[in-house]
Enzyme design. Structure first.
Site, PDB file in Angstrom:
ATOM      1  CG  ASN A 179      51.495  44.711  48.742  1.00  0.00           C
ATOM      2  OD1 ASN A 179      51.136  43.997  47.377  1.00  0.00           O
ATOM      3  ND2 ASN A 179      52.387  45.722  48.413  1.00  0.00           N
ATOM      4  CD  GLU A 207      46.083  51.986  48.038  1.00  0.00           C
ATOM      5  OE1 GLU A 207      46.036  49.675  48.238  1.00  0.00           O
ATOM      6  OE2 GLU A 207      45.396  52.375  46.907  1.00  0.00           O
ATOM      7  CG  HIS A 212      42.243  48.201  49.726  1.00  0.00           C
ATOM      8  ND1 HIS A 212      41.206  47.693  49.189  1.00  0.00           N
ATOM      9  CD2 HIS A 212      42.938  48.848  48.251  1.00  0.00           C
ATOM     10  CE1 HIS A 212      40.406  48.309  48.159  1.00  0.00           C
ATOM     11  NE2 HIS A 212      41.294  48.507  47.516  1.00  0.00           N
TER      12      HIS A 212
HETATM   13  N1  B3K Z   1      44.552  47.035  44.464  1.00  0.00           N
HETATM   14  C1  B3K Z   1      45.673  48.293  43.620  1.00  0.00           C
HETATM   15  C2  B3K Z   1      45.305  47.971  42.346  1.00  0.00           C
HETATM   16  C3  B3K Z   1      45.773  46.903  41.378  1.00  0.00           C
HETATM   17  C4  B3K Z   1      46.018  47.614  40.068  1.00  0.00           C
HETATM   18  C5  B3K Z   1      46.691  46.068  39.276  1.00  0.00           C
HETATM   19  N2  B3K Z   1      46.985  46.717  37.889  1.00  0.00           N
HETATM   20  C6  B3K Z   1      45.484  48.964  44.593  1.00  0.00           C
HETATM   21  C7  B3K Z   1      44.071  49.893  44.479  1.00  0.00           C
HETATM   22  O1  B3K Z   1      43.179  49.913  44.595  1.00  0.00           O
HETATM   23  O2  B3K Z   1      44.083  49.875  46.046  1.00  0.00           O
HETATM   24 ZN    ZN Z   2      41.534  50.025  45.461  1.00  0.00          ZN
END
Ligand code: B3K
Ligand code: ZN
Length: 849
Positions: A258, A291, A294
Site C-alpha cells: 500500500n 514491497e 513496488h
Molecule cells: N501485492 C501483494 C499480494 C496481494 C495478494 C492478494 N491476494 C504482495 C506482493 O506481491 O508484494
Molecule cells: Zn509483489
C-alpha cells in the site's frame, strides 16, 4: 460470503470505466462491529469509454444513504455492487455504509487482528469497505479522515492534520483502490530517517504491538538499504514525507505494498537472533525490499487490469532477487531461486493449474497470485535482460519510468518500451507471457574436424486449454571446457528461436565438455543424456557456480532414481566428487551446503513420473533416508572436524557469511545425527544462543526419534511467542516419520495453542504436513482426508487461505490409481461442501480438470 456461482472474466473483454475519479474523500468512524465509512467522490464522464454505465463495486456493505450532487438517490443494490442513474457531466457522489471489521474473518477489506484495525485491499478488497470502481485502472488522489479512540491512526500518503480523536491523511499520488490502507490501534513504533538522493528527508517507522519493538531493527536496516539500492540501481527515489510499515499477526500472505503504508504479516518483518532463523532474516530483508520496490514498479506504474499482474509482480520479484544477490551472494541466491522455482512453479506449470504468466481468464483473481505469475514472471524479465544486455535493459527501464509514470499499463506497454529502446522485435518473445507450460529442451552434440556442434530441440507439452505450442525464444548460456578442465569458450548466449536449432563452435583442439544453460538462463527442463563422468567433471571444474551445483544435483538425483527403481547401491564415485567440493574450504560454505541438499522427495516423484515410473512415496522416503545414512557412514571420519571448522565464534549476525557457515553446519549435523543418535544435536540444543542453532538441533533431535525432551523444552521456552510457536508446530509435522505424520498433525490440531483461524498457524501445521511427502501421501488416504476436513472447516472463515492450500493436491495425477481415486474422492467432497467459496470452488474444479 462470496457466492459460488462462477463467472469467468476474460482479458479480451477489457473496456475502460465510464468515468474518471478526480478525488476521493473518506471518513472512517471506527467501531468493531459497526464502522461507518462516509465517502465523497468526484466523477467525470470518461471521453475514452463507450460504456457509461455507473456501476460501483460493493460487497457485504450496509448502505445507509447515497447522494449525487447533494440530492439523495436510490441506487439499485445487488450482491456485488450498485447501479445508479447519473448526470452526463461531472458530479459528486456521496454515500455512507456500515461494515463490521470484527466479524470479517476473510481478512480482506477492513478487519481486526488482535484488537487492531487493518486493511487488505489487493486485489478486490476495497469493495468491502465502500462502494467504488474497484479496478486498478481507476486511479485517484485520496484524503482520509479516521475517527476513533485508538492512539495510532494511519493511512496512505502524508499526515495532513489531527485533533482529539481524529487524524487526516492525504496521498498526493493518484492510486487505484487496491493500494488503499488504513491501520488503527494502540501501536508503538521503531522510528528512523532516510535522506533521499535529492536531499529529501523521509520519516520511517515500523509500527508493532507493544512488546515487539525490540524486533524491528533488522527490518528498518533492510528498508534503508532497499531505499538506497533502488536509487543507485534504478534511479527510483521515494516520493512521500513518510514511509510506514505495520506488523499484523493475522494476514493471508506475506506483505502488501500500500502506498506509503506497507502492511506486513508479522512473520515477515519481526526479527531477533533468539527468535528468528538465518532464513527468516534473509526472507524479511527480501520482502521488505520487494514491497518497497513496488513503490515504483506497481504503485507509480500500476496494472491496467488484473490479467497484467505479472507486470508489477514479475518485475518486482526480479528486482528483489537482484537486491538479495547484491546484498549477499549472487550464485547462492540464483541456486536457491531455481530450487524454489522447481519446487513450486514447475509442478504448477506441468499440472492442472498450469496457466500463462499473463492468464487470459479467471474466476477469482486471488487464485492467480501464483508461482507462475511471480517467479516465472521474474524469469521472463531475466531472459529479456539476458537477450538485450545490461545496458539496454537499463535504458529500457529508464524509458518505462519516464513514459508510464502515473499510468495503469499492460504487458504490451512493457514490451513496447523494450522494442523502442533496443530496436528488437519482441513478437516471438511475447509467447513467454501467453503460452503456459515448461518447455523441455533436448540437446545432442557432435564433434568433427575441430568443430563442435550443439543441437537443441524445444518442445512444450500441452497444458489445459493450450494443445498446440509454438517455439519460443530461449536464451541458452553455454560455456565450453577442455578435457583438462580449463574453459576454452567463456559463456555465450545462444539465441534459440526455432523448434530445432544447431550452434557450432570452431577452431577447438579437442572435443570440449559443454556447460549448458549456465546460471539457469531460461526456465526450461534440460533433457541431456550425459554420462556420470561428464557430470562429475563439471562438478569438479565448471566455472559457472550454478552449473557446478546442477551437476552435483543431477548425480544425486540419478543415484536416488537408480536406488528407487532398481535397488542399485548409492553411487560412491559421485560421493567422492561431492566430498571434494564439500571439503574445499576456499568455497563459500553456503554453496557447499547447497551442494549437500539433494532433490526433494516431491521433485523425485516428478522425475519418476516424467520417466514413466509411478512414484511410490514410501520408496522415495526410504531411498533418501538410506542415502543420508550411507553418506554419514562413508564420511564419518571427518564430519565432526568439518562441523568444528565452520562453527561461528563471533557474536551472532544474520549476514551471508555467518549464515552460510551455519547452513553448512546444519547439513553436517544431519549426517552426524545418523552416527550419534542425536548426541551432538542435543549438545547444540542445550548451548544454542540463537534460533538458527536451536531449531536445526531441534529438527535433528526429532528426526533421531529422541526429540521428546526438546519438544517440551522448546514449548516451555517459547509458548508465549507466536512466531516461534509456528515453527514448533511446523517442524514436528514436517519431519514426522511417514507412518506417524497424520497422527502428529492431528495431535497438534488438538493442542490448545492451535488457533486455526490464524493463517500463519494454520499454514504451519497444514503446510508442514503437506510438505511431508510420504506422510501426506499415506497409502490409505488418511492424509488426504485429514487435510480435506480442515479445508472444509476453514473455507467458511477464510476462502483465500483455503483455496491456496488446495494446490497441494495439484500433483495428484503423478501417483498410482489408488491414491488418485482417494484424492479425487476428497476433492469431490470439498467441492460438494454447501456454500463453498468462489475461491475454493475454482481451485478444486481446475485441479480435478
Ligand atoms: N501485492 C501483494 C499480494 C496481494 C495478494 C492478494 N491476494 C504482495 C506482493 O506481491 O508484494
Ligand atoms: Zn509483489
Amino acid at each position: 460470503m462470496k457466492d459460488a456461482a462462477p463467472t469467468t472474466i476474460y482479458l479480451s473483454d477489457y473496456t475502460p470505466f465510464g468515468f474518471t475519479v478526480d478525488s476521493v474523500h473518506l471518513t472512517f468512524r471506527l467501531a468493531p462491529t459497526a464502522t461507518r465509512v462516509i465517502s465523497k467522490i468526484s466523477f467525470t464522464p470518461n471521453p475514452d469509454a463507450t460504456d457509461k454505465t455507473f456501476f460501483l463495486h460493493g460487497e457485504e456493505l450496509d448502505l445507509k444513504w447515497a447522494r449525487i450532487n447533494g440530492t439523495e438517490v436510490s441506487p439499485v443494490v445487488s450482491d456485488d455492487g450498485l447501479r445508479c442513474d447519473v448526470p452526463d457531466s461531472a458530479f459528486v457522489w456521496e454515500a455512507e455504509v456500515e461494515i463490521s471489521p470484527e466479524t470479517n474473518t476473510a481478512l480482506e477489506g477492513l478487519y481486526m487482528s488482535n484488537g487492531m484495525y487493518c486493511t487488505q485491499c489487493e486485489a478486490e478488497g476495497f469493495r468491502k469497505i465502500t462502494y467504488y470502481p474497484d479496478r486498478p485502472d481507476v486511479m485517484s488522489v485520496f484524503t482520509v479522515r479516521i475517527e476513533g479512540d485508538e492512539k495510532v491512526k494511519l493511512s496512505n500518503g502524508n499526515p495532513k492534520d489531527q485533533g482529539e480523536g481524529w487524524t487526516e491523511w492525504h496521498d498526493p499520488w493518484p492510486k487505484p483502490a487496491y493500494l488503499f490502507a488504513l491501520v488503527a490501534g494502540d501501536l508503538v513504533n521503531h522510528p528512523d530517517r532516510f535522506t533521499t538522493m535529492s536531499g529529501k528527508e523521509v520519516e520511517l517507522n515500523i509500527w508493532v504491538r507493544p512488546g515487539d519493538e525490540g524486533k524491528c531493527a533488522f527490518g528498518m536496516e533492510a528498508l534503508k538499504k532497499s531505499m538506497a539500492w533502488d536509487e543507485e540501481k534504478y534511479g527510483c527515489e521515494y516520493d512521500l514525507d513518510i514511509f510506514n510499515i505495520v506488523a499484523v499477526d493475522d494476514f493471508n500472505m506475506g506483505a502488501m505494498e500500500n502506498k506509503g503504508l506497507n502492511i506486513f504479516n508479522s512473520s515477515c518483518v519481526l526479527a531477533s537472533p533468539e527468535t528468528s532463523t538465518d532464513g527468516n532474516f534473509e526472507r524479511i530483508e527480501a520482502i521488505i525490499a520487494h514491497e518497497y520496490f513496488h513503490n515504483w514498479t506497481g504503485n507509480r506504474i500500476t496494472c491496467r487490469d488484473w490479467f497484467q499482474l505479472c507486470l508489477k509482480e514479475g518485475l518486482t520479484v526480479f528486482r528483489d532477487a537482484q537486491f538479495t544477490a547484491d546484498m549477499r551472494s549472487e550464485p547462492v541466491k540464483r541456486i536457491s531461486d531455481v530450487i524454489d522455482l522447481r519446487a513450486r512453479q514447475f509442478p504448477e506449470d506441468q499440472g492442472p493449474l498450469s496457466h500463462p504468466v499473463r492468464p487470459e481468464s479467471f474466476q477469482e483473481i486471488n487464485n492467480f497470485y501464483t508461482a507462475t505469475v511471480y517467479e516465472k514472471g521474474a524469469e521472463v524479465i531475466g531472459m529479456l535482460k539476458t537477450l538485450v544486455g545490461d545496458e539496454a535493459y537499463s535504458n529500457a527501464l529508464d524509458l518505462y519510468f519516464d513514459r508510464h509514470d502515473g499510468q495503469a499499463c499492460t504487458i504490451e506497454d512493457w514490451l513496447q518500451v523494450f522494442e523502442d529502446a533496443t530496436g528488437r522485435d519482441l513478437g516471438q518473445f511475447k509467447l513467454w507471457y501467453s503460452q503456459s507450460g515448461t518447455p523441455r529442451l533436448r540437446v545432442s552434440d557432435s564433434w568433427k574436424n575441430g568443430t563442435y556442434i550443439l543441437t537443441f530441440t524445444q518442445n512444450t507439452p500441452p497444458t489445459p486449454g493450450q494443445d498446440v505450442k509454438d517455439p519460443k525464444v530461449i536464451p541458452i548460456a553455454v560455456g565450453l571446457l577442455n578435457p583438462n578442465g580449463d574453459e576454452v569458450t567463456p559463456t555465450q548466449i545462444l539465441e534459440m528461436t526455432a523448434e530445432t536449432q544447431s550452434f557450432s563452435f570452431d577452431g577447438l583442439a579437442t572435443k570440449p565438455v559443454p556447460s549448458i544453460l549456465r546460471g539457469f538462463s531460461a526456465p526450461v527442463v534440460l533433457d541431456r543424456e550425459s554420462s556420470r563422468e561428464e557430470r562429475a567433471f563439471l562438478l569438479a571444474h565448471d566455472t559457472d557456480a550454478f552449473n557446478r551445483w546442477e551437476a552435483g544435483r543431477n548425480l544425486c538425483r540419478e543415484s536416488l532414481v537408480a536406488t528407487i527403481t532398481e535397488g542399485t547401491p548409492h553411487d560412491d564415485a559421485w560421493l567422492d566428487a561431492l566430498e571434494k567440493v564439500v571439503r574445499t574450504e576456499t568455497l563459500d560454505p553456503a554453496f557447499r551446503a547447497l551442494m549437500l541438499a539433494g532433490p526433494t522427495q516431491s521433485e523425485l516423484a516428478q522425475v519418476l513420473f516424467d520417466r514413466g515410473v509411478t512414484p511410490d512415496p514410501d520408496a522415495i522416503w526410504d531411498a533418501t533416508e538410506s542415502l543420508r545414512q550411507h553418506i554419514a557412514h562413508r564420511w564419518k571420519a571427518w564430519i565432526g572436524d568439518a562441523m568444528r571448522a565452520v562453527a561461528v565464534t563471533d557474536p551472532y549476525s544474520p549476514d551471508a557469511h555467518q549464515s552460510g557457515k551455519r547452513s553448512l553446519a546444519a547439513a553436517l549435523l544431519s549426517l552426524q545425527t545418523v552416527l550419534d543418535g542425536g548426541a551432538a544435536a542435543q549438545a547444540q540444543y542445550d548451548n544454542a544462543d540463537n534460533m538458527t542453532l536451536q531449531i536445526t538441533a531441534f529438527t535433528q533431535l526429532l528426526r533421531s526419534g529422541n526429540g521428546a525432551a526438546a519438544t517440551q523444552a522448546f514449548y516451555d521456552q517459547w509458548k508465549d511467542d507466536r512466531l516461534v510457536m509456528d515453527k514448533w508446530f511446523g517442524i514436528q509435522v514436517g519431519v514426522a516419520r511417514p507412518e506417524s505424520a497424520v497422527d502428529v498433525a492431528r495431535r497438534l490440531t488438538e493442542h490448545s495453542a492451535f488457533d486455526w483461524t490464524n493463517p500463519n498457524r494454520f499454514r504451519a501445521v497444514m503446510g508442514g504436513f503437506a510438505m511431508n511427502h510420504a506422510g501426506f501421501h499415506r497409502k490409505d488416504g488418511a492424509g488426504y482426508a485429514f487435510l480435506t476436513d480442515w479445508l472444509i472447516k476453514l473455507d467458511d472463515k477464510n476462502p483465500q487461505t483455503t483455496a491456496r492450500m488446495c494446490s497441494v493436491f495439484q500433483t495428484w495425477k503423478r501417483y498410482d490409481a489408488d491414491r488418485q481415486s482417494l484424492i479425487q474422492e476428497q476433492l469431490q467432497r470439498l467441492k460438494n461442501k454447501p456454500a463453498l467459496s468462489r475461491d475454493t470452488d475454482e481451485m478444486v474444479t481446475r485441479i480435478l480438470g
